[in-house]
Structures are given as structure tokens and as C-alpha cells.
Design an enzyme around this catalytic site. Structure first.
Site, PDB file in Angstrom:
ATOM      1  N   LYS A  13       0.830  -1.223   0.000  1.00 26.89           N
ATOM      2  CA  LYS A  13       0.000   0.000   0.000  1.00 26.89           C
ATOM      3  C   LYS A  13       0.861   1.269   0.000  1.00 26.89           C
ATOM      4  O   LYS A  13       0.668   2.169  -0.800  1.00 26.89           O
ATOM      5  CB  LYS A  13      -0.931   0.022   1.238  1.00 26.89           C
ATOM      6  CG  LYS A  13      -1.863  -1.179   1.330  1.00 26.89           C
ATOM      7  CD  LYS A  13      -2.771  -1.094   2.525  1.00 26.89           C
ATOM      8  CE  LYS A  13      -2.090  -1.211   3.881  1.00 26.89           C
ATOM      9  NZ  LYS A  13      -1.446  -2.514   4.149  1.00 26.89           N
ATOM     10  N   ARG A 127      11.556  -5.550   4.880  1.00 27.84           N
ATOM     11  CA  ARG A 127      11.187  -4.140   4.668  1.00 27.84           C
ATOM     12  C   ARG A 127      12.154  -3.198   5.382  1.00 27.84           C
ATOM     13  O   ARG A 127      12.583  -3.448   6.501  1.00 27.84           O
ATOM     14  CB  ARG A 127       9.763  -3.906   5.177  1.00 27.84           C
ATOM     15  CG  ARG A 127       9.380  -2.434   5.171  1.00 27.84           C
ATOM     16  CD  ARG A 127       7.899  -2.216   5.115  1.00 27.84           C
ATOM     17  NE  ARG A 127       7.175  -2.782   6.245  1.00 27.84           N
ATOM     18  CZ  ARG A 127       5.836  -2.747   6.346  1.00 27.84           C
ATOM     19  NH1 ARG A 127       5.104  -2.201   5.379  1.00 27.84           N
ATOM     20  NH2 ARG A 127       5.248  -3.276   7.396  1.00 27.84           N
ATOM     21  N   ARG A 160      11.284  -1.358  11.037  1.00 29.61           N
ATOM     22  CA  ARG A 160      10.206  -1.057  11.984  1.00 29.61           C
ATOM     23  C   ARG A 160      10.194  -2.057  13.128  1.00 29.61           C
ATOM     24  O   ARG A 160      10.419  -3.231  12.926  1.00 29.61           O
ATOM     25  CB  ARG A 160       8.851  -1.117  11.259  1.00 29.61           C
ATOM     26  CG  ARG A 160       8.425   0.211  10.685  1.00 29.61           C
ATOM     27  CD  ARG A 160       7.221   0.105   9.806  1.00 29.61           C
ATOM     28  NE  ARG A 160       6.101  -0.635  10.377  1.00 29.61           N
ATOM     29  CZ  ARG A 160       4.918  -0.740   9.783  1.00 29.61           C
ATOM     30  NH1 ARG A 160       4.707  -0.168   8.614  1.00 29.61           N
ATOM     31  NH2 ARG A 160       3.956  -1.424  10.362  1.00 29.61           N
ATOM     32  N   ARG A 171      -0.683  -9.593  13.184  1.00 22.48           N
ATOM     33  CA  ARG A 171      -1.178  -8.559  12.259  1.00 22.48           C
ATOM     34  C   ARG A 171      -2.000  -9.188  11.135  1.00 22.48           C
ATOM     35  O   ARG A 171      -3.023  -8.651  10.725  1.00 22.48           O
ATOM     36  CB  ARG A 171       0.001  -7.747  11.699  1.00 22.48           C
ATOM     37  CG  ARG A 171       0.580  -6.813  12.769  1.00 22.48           C
ATOM     38  CD  ARG A 171       1.998  -6.407  12.489  1.00 22.48           C
ATOM     39  NE  ARG A 171       2.128  -5.516  11.358  1.00 22.48           N
ATOM     40  CZ  ARG A 171       3.304  -5.243  10.779  1.00 22.48           C
ATOM     41  NH1 ARG A 171       4.419  -5.782  11.222  1.00 22.48           N
ATOM     42  NH2 ARG A 171       3.345  -4.423   9.758  1.00 22.48           N
TER      43      ARG A 171
END
Ligand code: ADP
Ligand code: AMP
Length: 213
Positions: A13, A127, A160, A171
Site C-alpha cells: 500500500k 522491509r 520497523r 497482524r
């Protein structure tokens, strides 16, 4: 243009939102980025949200709806916006509908990036994100031009805190239980576009722009 990018955590996203910003010159509203900024500023709201985020749980609707209400009222949203990571529950989607009705605006499109769970873990653990502008990279699938440096603003990329294999499970659990039902909500509203999010970043971007033209 009032847009939403939708999908599981790690579906792409934020990555695709950056291309929409460039093309339409409208702001990206990422509730995750707003919460992370509140955590680094150590506000009361940030400290409360952190407990949920560290465990991979959703932050309570009342907090999130308050954030969005304030954000959509800002001047830069007048010519449109890209919602990223919001809404994530049915009450959030309903609150957004009421808010937009009151503002006499409507959603043009919801772009859903479909990626199966088995690809999500690899995406999230590889990521790297930019704390400055929120841009997202991947060590293997979408590397920055210079290792660990943001292509957009030059800040040092970080991992993160919630991007670990353990948190991904909760999640994804939250996504399937609370967020995935929104696909039907937005399909019924006639604004849903479902894209294959497993393609390369540039292919997904191409499909996204085709769906918007
Ligand atoms: P989200 O905002 O949905 O949580 P991101 O845009 O941050 O997801 O993407 C999650 C990770 O997957 C990032 O490391 C990103 O670089 C990578 N990624 C995004 N799109 C793709 C894609 N189409 N193929 C492979 N990796 C991707
Ligand atoms: P994201 O950056 O979108 O991956 O979000 C990171 C975390 O922030 C999520 O795992 C949630 O804990 C919290 N969060 C972000 N957006 C929302 C939302 N719309 N509703 C509830 N929690 C959210």
C-alpha cells in the site's frame, strides 16, 4: 481524487501510494505513519497506541477515527487524498462514510492489493522504511538505490519495531478477522478495484494507473 489503498500488512500500500502522490499531487494519509510520529514525539496518544502496535493488534477505533477527523479537515486534503492503512474495521469504514458525507465528498476508488499470506512474511521481514518521509523499500524485491538510504529524502532507512515474524502473525490475524470484511463493504459501494499485488512493483503500478484512467 479521493483514493484508498487497501490490503494486508505488507501488501504494498505505502509503496504504491508514493506513485499516486507523484501523479495526482495529493497527500497520503497513513494512520500507521501518524501513530509512529506520535510515538516518536512521546504524546499520550502515541504511548497508548504503542502497546497495541508492538503486539500487532489494532489500535482502538475511537483513537483512529479522531486522528482521521482532524487530518481530513486540513487544507491540503481539499483537492483529494490517499488513505493508506485506514479504515481497518467496519466501524472505521462507517465513520469514514459519515465524515465524507458531512464534507460532501465521496471515495472515487479503493485499490485493493491482493497478496497471499505466505508472501507477506518475506515482504515484512525484508522491509526497510524511511523515518523521514515514510517511504518503504525491500532489501531484495525493491532495494533503495544506495543501501539503507532513502531514495526520496536521503534519510537513513530503519527496520520497523513491529516488522518481525512473530508480530506478522497477529497482524495477519487482525487483517483477516477485522479488515478483510471491508472488501465486501467497498464492493457493494461500487468503488472497489482488486489488483494482483504479487506482481513486480512496476507492474502493480501500471495496473493501478490503468484502473484509474
Ligand atoms: P504496506 O504499506 O501495505 O504495509 P509496503 O508498501 O510497505 O506495504 O510493502 C511491504 C514490503 O514489500 C516493502 O518492503 C516493499 O518494498 C515490498 N513490496 C511492495 N510492493 C511489492 C511488490 N509488488 N513485490 C515485491 N515486494 C514489494
Ligand atoms: P501500518 O503502518 O499500516 O502497517 O500500521 C502499523 C500498526 O499501526 C498496525 O499494526 C496497528 O497496530 C496500527 N494501526 C495503523 N492504522 C490503524 C487503523 N486504521 N486501525 C487500527 N490500528 C491501526
Amino acid at each position: 481524487m479521493n483514493l484508498m489503498v487497501f490490503g494486508a500488512p505488507g501488501a504494498g500500500k505505502g509503496t504504491q501510494a508514493k506513485f499516486l502522490i507523484e501523479k495526482y499531487n495529493i497527500p497520503q494519509i497513513s494512520t500507521g505513519d501518524i501513530l509512529r510520529a506520535a510515538i516518536s514525539e512521546q504524546t499520550d496518544m502515541g504511548m497508548e497506541a504503542k502497546k497495541f502496535m508492538d503486539e500487532g493488534k489494532l489500535v482502538p477505533d475511537s483513537t483512529i477515527i479522531g486522528i482521521i477527523k482532524d487530518r481530513l479537515a486540513q487544507d491540503d486534503c481539499k483537492s483529494g487524498f490517499i488513505l493508506d492503512g485506514f479504515p481497518r474495521t467496519l466501524p472505521q469504514a462507517e465513520a469514514l462514510k459519515t465524515l465524507m458525507d458531512d464534507m460532501k465528498i465521496s471515495l472515487d476508488k479503493v485499490i485493493s492489493l491482493n497478496v497471499p499470506d505466505e508472501l507477506i512474511v518475506g515482504r515484512i521481514t525484508g522491509r526497510r522504511v524511511c523515518p523521514g518521509c515514510g517511504a518503504s523499500f525491500h532489501v531484495e524485491f525493491n532495494p533503495s538505490k544506495i543501501k539503507d538510504v532513502c531514495d526520496y529524502c536521503g534519510d537513513k532507512l530503519v527496520i520497523r519495531k513491529d516488522d518481525n515474524a512473530e508480530t506478522v502473525k497477529s497482524r495477519l490475524g487482525a487483517y483477516h478477522a477485522q479488515t478483510a470484511p471491508l472488501i465486501e463493504f467497498y464492493t457493494n459501494m461500487g468503488v472497489m478495484v482488486e489488483l494482483d499485488g504479487t506482481k513486480d512493483v512496476s507492474e502493480v503500478t501500471k495496473d493501478m494507473f490503468n484502473s484509474l484512467s
